[in-house]
Write a protein that holds these residues in place. Structure first.
Motif, PDB file in Angstrom:
ATOM      1  N   GLU A   1       0.844  -1.202   0.000  1.00 45.02           N
ATOM      2  CA  GLU A   1       0.000   0.000   0.000  1.00 45.02           C
ATOM      3  C   GLU A   1       0.878   1.251   0.000  1.00 45.02           C
ATOM      4  OE1 GLU A   1      -3.053   2.219   3.040  1.00 45.02           O
ATOM      5  OE2 GLU A   1      -3.087   0.024   2.989  1.00 45.02           O
ATOM      6  N   ALA A   2       1.950   1.222   0.762  1.00 44.53           N
ATOM      7  CA  ALA A   2       2.846   2.374   0.859  1.00 44.53           C
ATOM      8  C   ALA A   2       3.864   2.420  -0.278  1.00 44.53           C
ATOM      9  CB  ALA A   2       3.577   2.345   2.195  1.00 44.53           C
ATOM     10  N   PHE A   3       4.258   1.238  -0.768  1.00 48.93           N
ATOM     11  CA  PHE A   3       5.300   1.149  -1.791  1.00 48.93           C
ATOM     12  C   PHE A   3       4.823   0.218  -2.910  1.00 48.93           C
ATOM     13  CE2 PHE A   3       7.229   1.335   2.490  1.00 48.93           C
ATOM     14  CZ  PHE A   3       7.760   2.611   2.441  1.00 48.93           C
ATOM     15  N   PRO A   4       3.924   0.711  -3.772  1.00 48.12           N
ATOM     16  CA  PRO A   4       3.296  -0.148  -4.789  1.00 48.12           C
ATOM     17  C   PRO A   4       4.282  -0.798  -5.759  1.00 48.12           C
ATOM     18  CG  PRO A   4       2.246   2.026  -4.737  1.00 48.12           C
ATOM     19  CD  PRO A   4       3.414   2.071  -3.808  1.00 48.12           C
ATOM     20  N   ASP A   5       5.442  -0.179  -5.937  1.00 45.61           N
ATOM     21  CA  ASP A   5       6.431  -0.722  -6.875  1.00 45.61           C
ATOM     22  C   ASP A   5       7.379  -1.723  -6.218  1.00 45.61           C
ATOM     23  OD1 ASP A   5       7.832   1.139  -5.233  1.00 45.61           O
ATOM     24  OD2 ASP A   5       9.351   1.406  -6.794  1.00 45.61           O
ATOM     25  N   ALA A   6       7.199  -1.975  -4.943  1.00 50.32           N
ATOM     26  CA  ALA A   6       8.186  -2.721  -4.163  1.00 50.32           C
ATOM     27  C   ALA A   6       8.269  -4.194  -4.521  1.00 50.32           C
ATOM     28  CB  ALA A   6       7.890  -2.591  -2.677  1.00 50.32           C
ATOM     29  N   GLU A   7       9.498  -4.685  -4.461  1.00 44.51           N
ATOM     30  CA  GLU A   7       9.771  -6.114  -4.427  1.00 44.51           C
ATOM     31  C   GLU A   7       9.936  -6.439  -2.946  1.00 44.51           C
ATOM     32  OE1 GLU A   7      13.089  -7.284  -6.848  1.00 44.51           O
ATOM     33  OE2 GLU A   7      12.595  -5.730  -8.310  1.00 44.51           O
ATOM     34  N   ILE A   8       9.152  -7.381  -2.444  1.00 44.96           N
ATOM     35  CA  ILE A   8       9.131  -7.663  -1.007  1.00 44.96           C
ATOM     36  C   ILE A   8       9.352  -9.151  -0.771  1.00 44.96           C
ATOM     37  CG2 ILE A   8       7.726  -7.592   1.094  1.00 44.96           C
ATOM     38  CD1 ILE A   8       6.173  -5.260  -0.249  1.00 44.96           C
ATOM     39  N   ASP A   9      10.293  -9.449   0.118  1.00 47.34           N
ATOM     40  CA  ASP A   9      10.547 -10.821   0.535  1.00 47.34           C
ATOM     41  C   ASP A   9      10.377 -10.875   2.047  1.00 47.34           C
ATOM     42  OD1 ASP A   9      11.397 -13.535   0.388  1.00 47.34           O
ATOM     43  OD2 ASP A   9      13.416 -12.921   0.965  1.00 47.34           O
ATOM     44  N   ILE A  10       9.475 -11.714   2.531  1.00 42.42           N
ATOM     45  CA  ILE A  10       9.179 -11.808   3.964  1.00 42.42           C
ATOM     46  C   ILE A  10       9.419 -13.239   4.438  1.00 42.42           C
ATOM     47  CG2 ILE A  10       7.385 -11.634   5.731  1.00 42.42           C
ATOM     48  CD1 ILE A  10       6.045  -9.503   3.938  1.00 42.42           C
TER      49      ILE A  10
ATOM     50  N   GLU B   1      15.592  -4.989   5.910  1.00 44.93           N
ATOM     51  CA  GLU B   1      16.597  -4.615   4.921  1.00 44.93           C
ATOM     52  C   GLU B   1      15.870  -3.846   3.828  1.00 44.93           C
ATOM     53  OE1 GLU B   1      19.541  -6.617   1.606  1.00 44.93           O
ATOM     54  OE2 GLU B   1      18.714  -7.891   3.167  1.00 44.93           O
ATOM     55  N   THR B   2      16.347  -2.660   3.532  1.00 49.15           N
ATOM     56  CA  THR B   2      15.721  -1.839   2.499  1.00 49.15           C
ATOM     57  C   THR B   2      16.770  -1.432   1.463  1.00 49.15           C
ATOM     58  OG1 THR B   2      16.087   0.153   3.827  1.00 49.15           O
ATOM     59  CG2 THR B   2      13.924  -0.895   3.990  1.00 49.15           C
ATOM     60  N   ALA B   3      16.296  -1.161   0.261  1.00 48.29           N
ATOM     61  CA  ALA B   3      17.196  -0.729  -0.813  1.00 48.29           C
ATOM     62  C   ALA B   3      16.367  -0.121  -1.931  1.00 48.29           C
ATOM     63  CB  ALA B   3      18.006  -1.902  -1.337  1.00 48.29           C
ATOM     64  N   ALA B   4      17.041   0.731  -2.708  1.00 47.86           N
ATOM     65  CA  ALA B   4      16.459   1.202  -3.955  1.00 47.86           C
ATOM     66  C   ALA B   4      16.842   0.180  -5.028  1.00 47.86           C
ATOM     67  CB  ALA B   4      17.022   2.576  -4.311  1.00 47.86           C
ATOM     68  N   PRO B   5      16.070   0.082  -6.099  1.00 45.97           N
ATOM     69  CA  PRO B   5      16.438  -0.831  -7.180  1.00 45.97           C
ATOM     70  C   PRO B   5      17.822  -0.463  -7.738  1.00 45.97           C
ATOM     71  CG  PRO B   5      14.210  -0.013  -7.494  1.00 45.97           C
ATOM     72  CD  PRO B   5      14.825   0.783  -6.372  1.00 45.97           C
ATOM     73  N   GLU B   6      18.531  -1.441  -8.239  1.00 44.31           N
ATOM     74  CA  GLU B   6      19.854  -1.195  -8.826  1.00 44.31           C
ATOM     75  C   GLU B   6      19.773  -0.068  -9.854  1.00 44.31           C
ATOM     76  OE1 GLU B   6      22.881  -2.568  -8.103  1.00 44.31           O
ATOM     77  OE2 GLU B   6      21.859  -3.551  -6.434  1.00 44.31           O
TER      78      GLU B   6
ATOM     79  N   SER C   1      12.435  -0.641  -3.224  1.00 46.00           N
ATOM     80  CA  SER C   1      11.469   0.286  -3.806  1.00 46.00           C
ATOM     81  C   SER C   1      12.172   1.535  -4.333  1.00 46.00           C
ATOM     82  CB  SER C   1      10.440   0.702  -2.751  1.00 46.00           C
ATOM     83  OG  SER C   1       9.615   1.740  -3.245  1.00 46.00           O
ATOM     84  N   GLY C   2      11.671   2.049  -5.426  1.00 44.59           N
ATOM     85  CA  GLY C   2      12.179   3.308  -5.964  1.00 44.59           C
ATOM     86  C   GLY C   2      11.976   4.464  -5.002  1.00 44.59           C
ATOM     87  N   ALA C   3      11.039   4.335  -4.071  1.00 44.24           N
ATOM     88  CA  ALA C   3      10.796   5.388  -3.079  1.00 44.24           C
ATOM     89  C   ALA C   3      12.009   5.612  -2.185  1.00 44.24           C
ATOM     90  CB  ALA C   3       9.581   5.028  -2.221  1.00 44.24           C
ATOM     91  N   PHE C   4      12.910   4.646  -2.128  1.00 46.48           N
ATOM     92  CA  PHE C   4      14.088   4.748  -1.269  1.00 46.48           C
ATOM     93  C   PHE C   4      15.288   5.384  -1.967  1.00 46.48           C
ATOM     94  CE2 PHE C   4      12.292   0.634   0.649  1.00 46.48           C
ATOM     95  CZ  PHE C   4      11.477   1.338   1.521  1.00 46.48           C
ATOM     96  N   ALA C   5      15.163   5.663  -3.253  1.00 46.42           N
ATOM     97  CA  ALA C   5      16.283   6.197  -4.022  1.00 46.42           C
ATOM     98  C   ALA C   5      16.816   7.488  -3.400  1.00 46.42           C
ATOM     99  CB  ALA C   5      15.865   6.448  -5.464  1.00 46.42           C
TER     100      ALA C   5
END
Length: 80
Positions: free
Chosen positions: A14-23, A72-77, A39-43
């Motif tokens: 909901e907050a990061f629609p573009d996210a790749e998430i591994d739980i 663990e968070t990251a922006a896409p490569e 997520s690109g939101a972290f760029a």
């Protein structure tokens, strides 16, 4: 009541629609998770700010429904 992995994923998407998430449920109890959120939101943001954004997305559930979250968070490569 513990939070399901699906519920955790829903809040994050909901907050990061573009996210790749591994739980991963670390203890099998629905209360201790490890999550990787890309997520690109972290760029361009530092790790602390990225984590603050994730905690904000959980809308106060951290420490209640969700006891522990190894994050663990990251922006896409190529995006920062």
């Amino acid at each position: 009541m513990p939070m399901s992995a699906d519920s955790l994923r829903s809040h994050l998407l909901e907050a990061f629609p573009d996210a790749e998430i591994d739980i991963v449920d670390l203890a099998g109890d629905g209360d201790h998770y490890r999550a990787r959120v890309v997520s690109g939101a972290f760029a361009g943001l530092g790790r602390v700010k990225q984590h603050q954004m994730v905690y904000a997305a959980l809308k106060g559930r951290m420490g209640g429904e969700l006891h522990a979250l190894a994050l663990e968070t990251a922006a896409p490569e190529g995006k920062g």
